[in-house]
Design an enzyme around this catalytic site. Structure first.
Site, PDB file in Angstrom:
ATOM      1  N   ASN A 203       7.646  29.698  82.313  1.00 32.59           N
ATOM      2  CA  ASN A 203       7.518  29.050  81.011  1.00 32.59           C
ATOM      3  C   ASN A 203       7.596  30.049  79.862  1.00 32.59           C
ATOM      4  OD1 ASN A 203       7.230  26.408  82.040  1.00 32.59           O
ATOM      5  ND2 ASN A 203       5.075  26.782  82.498  1.00 32.59           N
TER       6      ASN A 203
ATOM      7  N   HIS B 225       5.789  32.641  79.037  1.00 32.78           N
ATOM      8  CA  HIS B 225       4.580  33.217  78.448  1.00 32.78           C
ATOM      9  C   HIS B 225       3.786  33.906  79.559  1.00 32.78           C
ATOM     10  CE1 HIS B 225       2.598  28.981  78.997  1.00 32.78           C
ATOM     11  NE2 HIS B 225       2.645  29.635  80.133  1.00 32.78           N
TER      12      HIS B 225
ATOM     13  N   CYS C  61       0.300  33.878  75.098  1.00 34.76           N
ATOM     14  CA  CYS C  61       0.647  35.250  74.772  1.00 34.76           C
ATOM     15  C   CYS C  61       2.080  35.507  75.206  1.00 34.76           C
ATOM     16  CB  CYS C  61      -0.308  36.217  75.476  1.00 34.76           C
ATOM     17  SG  CYS C  61       0.082  37.957  75.228  1.00 34.76           S
TER      18      CYS C  61
END
Length: 418
Positions: free
Chosen positions: A319, A321, A356
């Site tokens: 995904n 991240h 993040c």
């Protein structure tokens, strides 16, 4: 291709370049080899001993006063070479080794195709994954998978790390969705989620460890799902030592939906709920909810700070991240080494505030806040934040002296209906 191999085992096709094809033809009902077409003994043509016959004879030969008719071309048959073995029933049998190889190939191909069928089992006894990825249990509502602890998963204490255990939890969760036939695209996304460009993100995680497994230990991980409010899904795990039957880890998490394009949280559509609802087990969480609010640390209140943490390319998941397991390692980066040498992590609570990316730079903050519920236990609070001050995750960890006892055996899987 398999069929052609099997057919060639039975029917031999003569080659146009074979030695016998260039030989002269032998005629059915031939005259004795010592006579030529005129009834006169033939002379040797060569040192090989082959007999010579005139091919342009025009009159029928006579033997003892009787005419001997020459054979017509329609009755000619190929003559075997002098070095070839005579054609018998035995040497016309098929090559059985090739036939056996063809049959074996057919069966192996059929077995492979059978195991690759996309099963969508509704009963726990229908199938276990043929490749060792686990099986559906508990009336089709739970999933079970075994893991062997590898040498590279063992740390300085000669036991598996907390990151290893959390990777096992994540692996069973994804395999549960896959084996149930709900995975479409992304990290556990269902078909209805993919249509709406939605993905799962972990919002909260609780993990409690009774005993860390060692190298070559085999653990059994059971997992199941249930609802959490209107827009969340709760997943529970129980890890059992296969040798002793003791429960070694309990964990529970809450996941919510996020739009993959806007990166904003989303409500759960009714179509998605209808898709995953039949797999819910109505039961209490295996880990009691810690109702205490996680405090926010800052540079002034934190006792230990580790700066300049950056994600690597391998820390990203599909995904795009940072995987949630990586956050655990970053939290421990700022934990005091003296604590980690004398104590082991017994439990933790994590709250994920935002995702993040790979270009972010983080700070890890830790403060030893108080003793835990037992006198020898120590409790810490943690914060992961960007350089700009935006929060990534908050956490609380509990530590106990090494080799201390924990919560013990917690019994079998919960039972429940869809």
């Amino acid at each position: 291709m398999v069929a052609s191999i099997a057919a060639s085992a039975f029917f031999h096709t003569p080659s146009s370049s074979s030695p016998g094809s260039a030989k002269s033809t032998k005629i059915i009902g031939d005259v004795p080899e010592s006579l030529n077409v005129h009834g006169i003994a033939a002379k040797p043509a060569s040192s090989s001993g082959a007999m010579q016959v005139k091919a342009n004879a025009r009159a029928d030969p006579k033997i003892n006063g009787s005419k001997v008719g020459l054979r017509s071309d329609a009755l000619k048959t190929e003559e075997d070479g002098g070095s070839s073995a005579p054609r018998t029933f035995y040497n016309q049998l098929p090559d059985w080794s090739m036939l056996l190889a063809a049959i074996t190939t057919i069966f192996l191909a059929a077995e492979k195709q059978w195991t690759l069928i996309d099963w969508k089992p509704r009963r726990p006894d229908m199938l276990a994954d043929a490749f060792g990825f686990g099986k559906i249990v508990q009336d089709g509502l739970a999933f079970r998978q075994n893991f062997s602890i590898r040498s590279y998963e063992v740390g300085a204490d000669r036991t598996a790390s907390i990151e290893t255990l959390m990777n096992h939890l994540q692996e069973t969760a994804l395999n549960h969705v896959r084996i149930a036939g709900l995975m479409d695209d992304g990290f556990g996304a269902t078909p209805e989620m993919s249509k709406r460009n939605l993905i799962w993100v972990v919002a909260r995680m609780h993990v409690f460890v009774e005993k860390y497994p060692s190298w070559a230990d085999v653990v059994q991980v059971d997992t199941w799902v249930g609802s959490s409010g209107k827009n969340g899904v709760r997943r529970d795990w129980r890890v059992i030592d296969c040798q002793t039957g003791q429960t070694t880890v309990r964990a529970t998490s809450v996941s919510v939906l996020m739009n993959k394009s806007t990166r904003k949280l989303s409500k759960m559509p009714d179509e998605v709920r209808a898709e995953i609802g039949p797999y819910f087990i109505e039961s209490t969480a295996v880990v009691d909810e810690d109702g205490r609010k996680l405090p926010k640390l800052n540079d002034g209140t934190a006792q230990y700070v580790r700066e300049g943490l950056t994600p690597r390319w391998g820390d990203l998941d599909v995904n795009q991240h940072v995987n949630n397991v990586k956050y655990v390692g970053w939290i421990l980066e700022s934990s005091p080494s003296s604590l980690m040498e004398s104590h082991e992590l017994a439990g933790m609570t994590l709250e994920y505030r935002r995702e993040c990316g790979r270009d972010n730079v983080l700070h890890s903050l830790t403060s030893v806040s108080a003793h835990g519920s037992r006198e020898a236990e120590i409790e810490c609070v943690h914060l992961l934040q960007l350089e700009s001050g935006e929060e990534i995750a908050r956490g609380r960890t509990k530590w106990r002296p090494k080799h201390a006892q924990g919560f013990g055996n917690l019994g079998p899987l919960p039972s429940g209906g869809a």
